[in-house]
Structure formats: structure tokens, C-alpha cells
Design an enzyme around this catalytic site. Structure first.
Site, PDB file in Angstrom:
ATOM      1  CB  SER A  85      42.903  33.898  41.524  1.00 36.57           C
ATOM      2  OG  SER A  85      43.544  34.285  40.337  1.00 36.57           O
ATOM      3  CE1 TYR A 123      39.323  30.858  38.702  1.00 36.13           C
ATOM      4  CE2 TYR A 123      40.915  32.642  38.515  1.00 36.13           C
ATOM      5  CZ  TYR A 123      40.569  31.396  38.997  1.00 36.13           C
ATOM      6  OH  TYR A 123      41.466  30.677  39.767  1.00 36.13           O
TER       7      TYR A 123
END
Length: 341
Positions: free
Chosen positions: A126, A154
Site C-alpha cells: 500500500s 497498517y
């Protein structure tokens, strides 16, 4: 060829699976089995009816023996807890993103150690691996050579997994490659718990005739990719051969990014769908959301992806029109047919 997609019934998993089933081939070989592993299997999914599809239903960490009961040639790892979930529940993120990924890599390593093929393993990372650090501010344009300094749980979990994939590849346990996904917009379906989910919601909900809240300042710049370009990127990274002119080295590939401001997105919605639709969006900044999304870079050097034949979306208007074309059932009747859409 036996291919496994984790998160196979998630938003991207279903689209990657659909693309593979339409092609019936990958890396120049026929797809003989497509294993879709997910803890949630939607009732009536058309994917299940395809004779090539095998479903592994349940928690991924508890289904590895079933997944690797037959040799895995290609492993596309899309399963993940999303950003806001990981920030709210640290243990959930560590378990779902880090522990499960390591267990998956160890299962692939066991296959290789037993004389099986090293699985071609694609990890979906990501843009969240990047972040602002006062000691090392991000450059105006980010590339794969930019040091990742994640500012969320995350992003940290994704970065650790990137390093694990690189190490397992260096040791010959897997043939790993990492695709760093931009924020995918416009996502169809229901809102999810991602901090960036509003970047779809401020378009998707108004097009359906529903109100939406924009939790960031309209001037915020973001890096986006449509679902179509994201799926193309995942499959291209999967198929890329190693060597000059192809997949060189162990660095991740930042998938191509379209840079826009949130204001640009809202202006596009107004231009495509009209004032009544655009006025359904209310701007109400949420500092927690803006802190996460605002820490991500917005401008990328796409050279590494372009060397693989990938390109960013032409414009955000093209993204919105593609969403309307792909999901007419999710668009209010008064919007369809407006301005050629």
C-alpha cells in the site's frame, strides 16, 4: 497452473479472479485451478459456479494445509485488515496482516523445501508504507527509492511484510514480488473500514442518490487508481518475468498513480452528475482521518510501473465514467444518461 487468491471474495479479489477466469491463462500457461480463499463467501457468487474455481472458506491461518494440499504455482495475497481497523485494534492488525502473511510465506517455504515449485508470490502492499517524518520529509515526488516511513499501524504492517517477501525471495523460498497499491477509487459496494474509504464514498453514495461526508479538507492531494488499472497492475506484476526490460531487482512496484485534490474529485462529480448530486456531499473534517490519509504521498514517479507497460488513469473524470459504465445498477436513474454517461 494452480493459482491461489487470498481475499478471493473481497473487492479486488473478485475482480482479479474474474479477469483470470475470462483469460483462462496466466504466465503463458492454462489455469487449471483457481483457489479463492476467504473467511466470507457471498451467497450466490457467480465465481463459485465456474468449474475451475475451488473455494477455501474460513480463517486463512487455519486453512493453510488445505490451500497447500496440492502444489501452488501462483499465490496472490490480497487478504488484509484495512487501515482504520488496524489503527483501532492493534492486535487485530498484527494478527491479520503480519502473522497471517508470515504463516502463508512459511507454508510456501515448506512446499519449496519438499521439492515443489517455489510459488510465484504477489503481495499487495500500500501507499500507506510512506509517511511524513520530521527528520526526513518526503520529497515532492516519491519513487520506490524513497525510504518508507509509515505513520500508521497498517502501513507499518505492510512494510514489514514487504521485507519478509524480499527475504523469503532472497533465500529462494518463493519468487516474490510486491505491488504497492494506490487508494482505489471508485470502489463499488458498501463502505469499508479503510481510512481512505471516503475517497470512494464521496462519489459512490451521491451517484446512488445518498448523502456522503468528506472528512478531509478539499485541498488535500491524494494518489488514486481505478479498479480497472489496479487489477491490470496486479496481474502485470504477477506475470512479469525477471531480467533486463522486465522485473528487475527486489524493489516493490508502486502501481501508477493519478494525482488529484479532493476538490478536483468533487468538481468532477458536479460536472458529470450535476449540482443536485454534488450537493449531497458535506465537508466535515475529521482530524483522525486526515492525519492518516494526509500522511500519504500524492505524487509518484511511475517509471518502474511504466517499464512493465502500466499507465495511470487518464483523468478522474474517466474514472467516474468507468464506474458508471461498470455499475449502472448502483447509479440513480436521474444520473444515467446525463452528459453522455
Amino acid at each position: 497452473m494452480r493459482i491461489v487468491i487470498t481475499g478471493g471474495f473481497g473487492f479486488l479479489g473478485q475482480r482479479v479472479a474474474g479477469a483470470l477466469l475470462a483469460r483462462r491463462a496466466l504466465c503463458g500457461a492454462p489455469v487449471e485451478r483457481l483457489v479463492l480463499a476467504d473467511r466470507v463467501v457471498p451467497a450466490g457468487s457467480p465465481l463459485v459456479a465456474d468449474p475451475l474455481v475451488e473455494v477455501v472458506h474460513g480463517d486463512l491461518s487455519e486453512r493453510l494445509d488445505e490451500i497447500f494440499a496440492q502444489p501452488v504455482d501462483v499465490l496472490i495475497h490480497l487478504a488484509s485488515a484495512v487501515s482504520a481497523e488496524c489503527e483501532a485494534d492493534f492486535d487485530l492488525g498484527m494478527r491479520a496482516n503480519l502473522d497471517t502473511t508470515r504463516a502463508l510465506l512459511d507454508a510456501a517455504r515448506t512446499q519449496t523445501a519438499a521439492g515443489g515449485p517455489p510459488p510465484r508470490t504477489v503481495f499487495s502492499s500500500s501507499v500507506a508504507v510512506y509517511g511524513f517524518d520530521p527528520a526526513l520529509p518526503l520529497p515532492p515526488v516519491v519513487s520506490e527509492a524513497t525510504l518508507p516511513t509509515p505513520r500508521s499501524s497498517y502501513g507499518t504492517q505492510k512494510r514489514v511484510c514487504e521485507l519478509l517477501v524480499a527475504e523469503y525471495t532472497r533465500r529462494g523460498f518463493v519468487d516474490g514480488r510486491v505491488a504497492r497499491l494506490m487508494t482505489v477509487s471508485v470502489r463499488a459496494g458498501k463502505p469499508n473500514a479503510a481510512a481512505s474509504g471516503f475517497l470512494s464514498g464521496i462519489i459512490r453514495e451521491p451517484l446512488a442518490g445518498l448523502p456522503a461526508t468528506c472528512p478531509v479538507s478539499p485541498g488535500l492531494r491524494v494518489a488514486l487508481a481505478s479498479p480497472r488499472r489496479t487489477v491490470d497492475g496486479i496481474l502485470r506484476v504477477t506475470e512479469a518475468e525477471r531480467g533486463p526490460g522486465a522485473f528487475v531487482g527486489g524493489l516493490p512496484v508502486n502501481l501508477p498513480a493519478l494525482t488529484v485534490t479532493v476538490a478536483d474529485m468533487l468538481d468532477t462529480l458536479r460536472r458529470v452528475a450535476g449540482d443536485a448530486v454534488a450537493d449531497l456531499v458535506t465537508v466535515a473534517p475529521d482530524p483522525a482521518v486526515e492525519a492518516i490519509v494526509g500522511s500519504w504521498p500524492a505524487a509518484f514517479d511511475n517509471a518502474r510501473a511504466m517499464a512493465l507497460g502500466l499507465r495511470p488513469d487518464d483523468s478522474f473524470e474517466a474514472v467516474v465514467r468507468a464506474y458508471i459504465e461498470d455499475h449502472p445498477e448502483a447509479v440513480a436513474a436521474g444520473v444515467r444518461g446525463r452528459d453522455g454517461t
